[in-house]
Write an enzyme that holds these catalytic residues in place. Sequence first.
Site: not given
Length: 395
Positions: A68, A98-101
């Site tokens: 995401q 893997d959740f980024e930004g």
Amino acid sequence: MKFYVGWQWVSGKESKFLEKSPEDSGYNVYAPVMYKVEATSLEVIKDFSRNIHLARQRGYGVWLTFQQFGTSPNLKENIITEIVDKALEHGVDGVNIDFEGMGERNRDKFTDFITRLYQKTSANRLVLSVDVVRPAVSLYSLCYDRRALAQVCDYLVLMAYDQHWATSPQEGSVAELSWMEDSIKRLLFDEDVPPQKLILAVPFYSRNWKIRTLPYKDSVVLRGAVNLRSGPSTQDAIIYTGTRDDVFKYLGDVSGEAVKGNNLWFKVEYQGKLGFVSAAYSDRLPEGKGHRVSSAAIGLQACLDILANYNEESQTSSFGSTRMFNVKIVYDKKAGQKLVSYEDGNGDLNKIWLEDYQSLSKRHDLIKKYNLPGLAAWSLEWMDEKQQAWNKMQG
């Protein structure tokens, strides 16, 4: 036993990375990037169902990866339920988040999400790993409370790459060895992450940096497919449709129609005529900055080919269809990598900080030095043709 985790993300039909057993391939956890979080539920990115089944048959552990991105993440309870349900449906060993930004405003919300998810993964005997980046003042870093996250998951996976990212204004290594070690230290000593919970993620790719000398002292460079117009408005006639890195002589500034909130337009010369291009889609490089840096990712095999094809006498080499001239190879101690500089067929200077077996083995040494439980790599698609990367790095 150490975890050696390989992400796969491009093609759900590509199964060559699972033809060998873990004893022969050198890695033991297969992590397919299969799902992304949308506004209301999960959505399949690539269907890796067949590969997951094959991985289990070959004796691999499987950590199903969920992605995401963005500052408005969906962290609702139904997403937690769906993640666990998908993991159980596919019969995998673990979940990789893997959740980024997400930005600093979602920092505590993300920790709460992982806390609630961990309760369910633990109850179902699923390993929970959470991807993070090194501490820094950035949108991509401030969303992680690493100290708190380490308490509510089985492993943090430190994505220690993209020190110099694809659109970086300055050329450099994807991950200098010294920078990577500093990243580990920041998590262990500044963030109090227990070493037994930290998995180091390394790159199987490099970047070919083209340092292009511009033909004008004052230039305008396009960022992509952009229209040059007869006036400073999107209503004016199109006189040329350019492509990324097209260069034009700068003739001045003018105010015009606001594009993405920016009303600055550049006046440029095109085939002896006056053209206009929005500053929202182009950059001005004034006198004294007469070069443009751009990059393209290349895999481990390309790096190995450069070394194998290098002719010291003629100072030439090649990889793929790229011919290299005036090739120089030196060792960059700080990066822990060989630095290759060369001229391409257009006479432009290029630089590559090579990822090869030697550099990868130095990265592997870091998990021994800091007693970390394993290594992950982005990604299997960037592997060498003979798929020896994992074996070579372990010695």
